[in-house]
Design a protein around this motif. Structure first.
Motif, PDB file in Angstrom:
ATOM      1  N   GLN A 131       8.649   1.776  -7.885  1.00 60.79           N
ATOM      2  CA  GLN A 131       7.631   1.244  -9.103  1.00 60.79           C
ATOM      3  C   GLN A 131       6.622   0.791  -8.286  1.00 60.79           C
ATOM      4  N   ALA A 132       5.485   1.348  -8.646  1.00 61.60           N
ATOM      5  CA  ALA A 132       4.141   0.905  -8.044  1.00 61.60           C
ATOM      6  C   ALA A 132       3.698  -0.302  -8.933  1.00 61.60           C
ATOM      7  N   PRO A 133       2.459  -1.163  -8.473  1.00 64.92           N
ATOM      8  CA  PRO A 133       1.800  -2.161  -9.436  1.00 64.92           C
ATOM      9  C   PRO A 133       1.306  -1.651 -10.422  1.00 64.92           C
ATOM     10  N   GLY A 134       1.581  -2.231 -11.729  1.00 62.82           N
ATOM     11  CA  GLY A 134       1.070  -1.797 -12.930  1.00 62.82           C
ATOM     12  C   GLY A 134       1.574  -0.787 -13.614  1.00 62.82           C
ATOM     13  N   LYS A 135       2.505  -0.291 -12.951  1.00 60.10           N
ATOM     14  CA  LYS A 135       3.203   1.073 -13.539  1.00 60.10           C
ATOM     15  C   LYS A 135       4.581   1.095 -13.959  1.00 60.10           C
ATOM     16  N   GLU A 136       5.259   1.795 -14.606  1.00 59.21           N
ATOM     17  CA  GLU A 136       6.707   1.900 -14.935  1.00 59.21           C
ATOM     18  C   GLU A 136       7.549   2.262 -13.724  1.00 59.21           C
ATOM     19  N   GLN A 151      15.506  10.000   2.794  1.00 57.80           N
ATOM     20  CA  GLN A 151      14.561  10.457   3.991  1.00 57.80           C
ATOM     21  C   GLN A 151      13.313  10.939   3.348  1.00 57.80           C
ATOM     22  N   MET A 152      12.147  10.281   3.744  1.00 58.87           N
ATOM     23  CA  MET A 152      10.874  10.519   3.159  1.00 58.87           C
ATOM     24  C   MET A 152       9.966  10.977   4.096  1.00 58.87           C
ATOM     25  N   ASN A 153       9.531  12.353   4.150  1.00 58.44           N
ATOM     26  CA  ASN A 153       8.539  12.992   5.177  1.00 58.44           C
ATOM     27  C   ASN A 153       7.193  13.182   4.281  1.00 58.44           C
ATOM     28  N   SER A 154       6.311  13.551   5.106  1.00 60.27           N
ATOM     29  CA  SER A 154       4.929  14.105   4.718  1.00 60.27           C
ATOM     30  C   SER A 154       4.443  12.831   3.484  1.00 60.27           C
ATOM     31  N   LEU A 155       4.718  11.724   4.009  1.00 63.76           N
ATOM     32  CA  LEU A 155       4.271  10.683   2.942  1.00 63.76           C
ATOM     33  C   LEU A 155       2.720  10.518   2.670  1.00 63.76           C
ATOM     34  N   LYS A 156       2.568  10.206   1.291  1.00 63.80           N
ATOM     35  CA  LYS A 156       1.091  10.147   0.519  1.00 63.80           C
ATOM     36  C   LYS A 156       0.875   8.712   0.191  1.00 63.80           C
ATOM     37  N   PRO A 157      -0.380   8.390   0.237  1.00 63.33           N
ATOM     38  CA  PRO A 157      -0.593   6.980  -0.289  1.00 63.33           C
ATOM     39  C   PRO A 157       0.190   6.864  -1.791  1.00 63.33           C
ATOM     40  N   GLU A 158      -0.086   7.775  -2.671  1.00 63.62           N
ATOM     41  CA  GLU A 158       0.540   7.729  -3.753  1.00 63.62           C
ATOM     42  C   GLU A 158       2.035   7.452  -3.880  1.00 63.62           C
ATOM     43  N   ASP A 159       2.536   7.503  -2.741  1.00 68.69           N
ATOM     44  CA  ASP A 159       3.805   7.323  -2.693  1.00 68.69           C
ATOM     45  C   ASP A 159       4.230   5.791  -2.351  1.00 68.69           C
ATOM     46  N   THR A 160       3.087   5.035  -2.397  1.00 68.37           N
ATOM     47  CA  THR A 160       3.323   3.417  -2.370  1.00 68.37           C
ATOM     48  C   THR A 160       3.841   2.848  -3.307  1.00 68.37           C
ATOM     49  N   ALA A 161       5.064   2.042  -3.018  1.00 65.97           N
ATOM     50  CA  ALA A 161       5.765   1.369  -4.217  1.00 65.97           C
ATOM     51  C   ALA A 161       7.003   0.663  -3.739  1.00 65.97           C
ATOM     52  N   VAL A 162       7.464  -0.175  -4.563  1.00 68.23           N
ATOM     53  CA  VAL A 162       8.798  -0.485  -4.484  1.00 68.23           C
ATOM     54  C   VAL A 162       9.877   0.511  -4.603  1.00 68.23           C
ATOM     55  N   TYR A 163      10.761   0.591  -3.817  1.00 63.88           N
ATOM     56  CA  TYR A 163      11.671   1.620  -4.016  1.00 63.88           C
ATOM     57  C   TYR A 163      13.064   0.809  -4.301  1.00 63.88           C
ATOM     58  N   TYR A 164      13.785   1.398  -5.127  1.00 67.02           N
ATOM     59  CA  TYR A 164      15.044   0.874  -5.554  1.00 67.02           C
ATOM     60  C   TYR A 164      16.341   1.849  -5.443  1.00 67.02           C
ATOM     61  N   CYS A 165      17.344   1.206  -5.284  1.00 67.29           N
ATOM     62  CA  CYS A 165      18.406   2.229  -5.413  1.00 67.29           C
ATOM     63  C   CYS A 165      19.274   1.756  -6.552  1.00 67.29           C
ATOM     64  N   ALA A 166      20.027   2.613  -7.201  1.00 68.10           N
ATOM     65  CA  ALA A 166      20.719   2.176  -8.453  1.00 68.10           C
ATOM     66  C   ALA A 166      21.898   3.131  -8.563  1.00 68.10           C
ATOM     67  N   ALA A 167      22.845   2.410  -9.165  1.00 65.49           N
ATOM     68  CA  ALA A 167      24.417   3.000  -9.185  1.00 65.49           C
ATOM     69  C   ALA A 167      24.860   2.877 -10.698  1.00 65.49           C
ATOM     70  N   SER A 168      25.246   4.207 -11.169  1.00 66.33           N
ATOM     71  CA  SER A 168      25.923   4.507 -12.292  1.00 66.33           C
ATOM     72  C   SER A 168      27.392   4.817 -12.378  1.00 66.33           C
ATOM     73  N   VAL A 228       7.479   0.121   0.430  1.00 66.07           N
ATOM     74  CA  VAL A 228       6.954   1.127   1.383  1.00 66.07           C
ATOM     75  C   VAL A 228       5.384   1.347   0.861  1.00 66.07           C
ATOM     76  N   THR A 229       4.591   1.219   1.864  1.00 67.83           N
ATOM     77  CA  THR A 229       3.167   1.354   1.661  1.00 67.83           C
ATOM     78  C   THR A 229       2.457   2.310   2.606  1.00 67.83           C
ATOM     79  N   VAL A 230       1.863   3.173   2.095  1.00 71.91           N
ATOM     80  CA  VAL A 230       1.359   4.477   2.854  1.00 71.91           C
ATOM     81  C   VAL A 230      -0.016   4.324   3.021  1.00 71.91           C
ATOM     82  N   SER A 231      -0.799   4.296   4.036  1.00 73.41           N
ATOM     83  CA  SER A 231      -2.201   4.071   4.094  1.00 73.41           C
ATOM     84  C   SER A 231      -2.827   5.536   4.389  1.00 73.41           C
ATOM     85  N   SER A 232      -4.111   5.381   4.037  1.00 72.89           N
ATOM     86  CA  SER A 232      -4.916   7.039   3.873  1.00 72.89           C
ATOM     87  C   SER A 232      -5.494   6.952   5.207  1.00 72.89           C
TER      88      SER A 232
END
Length: 126
Positions: free
Chosen positions: A39-44, A82-99, A122-126
């Protein structure tokens, strides 16, 4: 019931890599269908990746395919991203979830999941 705690977030430059972990406590981790959302700021909150209880089947959002890999170690009660080739648009709070259940129609929806971690930034700078 399962409790989830994420770790591994941080600050990284574009093109870099991070590995997120989600430690589960409680009973029956190996039986849960698991997912990562962000979830990025201001987004769902949006779906990132998911993995079946056995670990044999995975799925990814189009925006991360080829760059992110979801995995799990049921012996260690831990989920990974595992997150590779990260981009600035990957910046967000990352959550794990279980069902506790699996439904091929709904697993990309946040409301499908029963338990959530507190998130890791996770914060990715350009």
């Amino acid at each position: 019931q399962v409790q989830l705690v994420e770790s591994g977030g941080g600050f990284v430059q574009a093109g870099g890599s991070l590995r997120l972990s989600c430690a589960a406590s409680g009973r029956g981790f190996s039986f849960y269908f698991m997912g990562w959302f962000r979830q990025a700021p201001g987004k769902e909150r949006e779906f990132v990746a998911a993995i079946r209880s056995s670990g044999g089947v995975t799925d990814y959002a189009e925006s991360v395919k080829g760059r992110f890999t979801i995995s799990r170690d049921n012996a260690k009660n831990t989920l990974y991203l595992q997150m590779n080739s990260l981009k600035p648009e990957d910046t967000a709070v990352y959550y794990c979830a279980a069902s506790a259940t699996y439904d091929s129609r709904w697993y990309q929806a946040a409301r499908f999941y029963d338990y959530w971690g507190q998130g890791t930034q996770v914060t990715v700078s350009s």
